[in-house]
Design an enzyme around this catalytic site. Sequence first.
Site, PDB file in Angstrom:
ATOM      1  N   ASP A  92       0.850  -1.180   0.000  1.00  0.00           N
ATOM      2  CA  ASP A  92       0.000   0.000   0.000  1.00  0.00           C
ATOM      3  C   ASP A  92       0.893   1.239   0.000  1.00  0.00           C
ATOM      4  OD1 ASP A  92       0.914   0.352   2.572  1.00  0.00           O
ATOM      5  OD2 ASP A  92      -0.938  -0.252   3.530  1.00  0.00           O
ATOM      6  N   ASP A 271      -7.688  -7.481   1.709  1.00  0.00           N
ATOM      7  CA  ASP A 271      -6.669  -7.616   2.754  1.00  0.00           C
ATOM      8  C   ASP A 271      -7.247  -7.096   4.052  1.00  0.00           C
ATOM      9  OD1 ASP A 271      -5.056  -4.872   3.757  1.00  0.00           O
ATOM     10  OD2 ASP A 271      -6.274  -4.615   1.958  1.00  0.00           O
TER      11      ASP A 271
END
Length: 376
Positions: A92, A271
């Site tokens: 990320d 996730d």
Amino acid sequence: MDFTLNKTDPKSNARAGEITTDHGKIQTPIFMPVGTVGSVKTIHQRELKEDIESQIILGNTYHLFLRPGLDIIKQAGGLQKFIGWNKPMLTDSGGYQVYSLSNQRKITEEGVTFKSHIDGTRHFFSPENVTLIQRTIGADIIMAFDECTPYPCDYDYAKKSMHMTHRWLKRCLDEFQRSEPVYDYNQALFPIVQGSTYEDLRKQSAEEIASHEAEGNAIGGLSVGEPAEEMYKMTELVCDILPKEKPRYLMGVGTPANILEGIERGVDMFDCVMPTRNARHGLLFTWDGIINIKNEKWKNDYTPVDPAGTTYVDHDYSKAYLRHLMKTKEYLGAQIASVHNIGFYLNLVKTAREKIMSGEYSEWKNKVVKNLENRL
């Protein structure tokens, strides 16, 4: 990166596909265990690969930037080599961590100045340097730098933030095109849809993100405290706009029920820290519901941790033993519970894929989702 759509459920938007990266293939829908600082907490890479059969894991740009730092990662040949993981990885952008450090950061058009939660040192993230940081970390899939708005969020702020995220995306994409991979494999950059829980903003953001024709797209700014029905509503709206021929990633979601509902609406990738975080508190996810292994009722229960489980810990250890480990705060207890929970999440999406391929997803989902949040 390539994405092949194999099958769509006849009664919903659930779909089964396959992502191909230079580190291997990923069958979707997929859950990505979170390895924040280069490790999925308490789980060995060998367990992830060989027993749990994880196809991809996630790393965190903010945390990896601070520790161990880019020099160490680069000298190792990238994060995969540094941690002994030769399969696909996603990072990320650090946008969520910046959001969560609300009292230690300042957001401007140029980027975000923030204080390290470790030692208070000041750092600056911009769309350009976050792109280059992720180039150096070396994940197969990297994320655009965005601002994740809180919930609740007033309309004007959500709109202003969304437009800034779109401007930042353009800068990320420009830097991604200007730069080259640091290592000998390709990377893909995913934009992120924002807009809080406002339908018009989500629609506008999804259309903007779709227009860039990236190799995949993400949905951010959900699972931040809004009601589940709002999350599902926004997810469905966005998935109806994002291109069908590209994978869709719903960030930071969530419970097993959330994942199945997201799959039904057309999401391919998920996730969440929940399976490992809850494991460390003694909460085990099963097809029948959630077990609090610390409860007295399991004290003399010598049956396997989960007879329906797919990992070795489910059958090698008893509930009574795992409860003992948790009550005595032995590290092994957190390890067993984490392997179980991650194994359950991977089995959940694997089974979902099988049901999509056989055309039975909707009926199956409606049947099993009722039990997943029972308290046992």
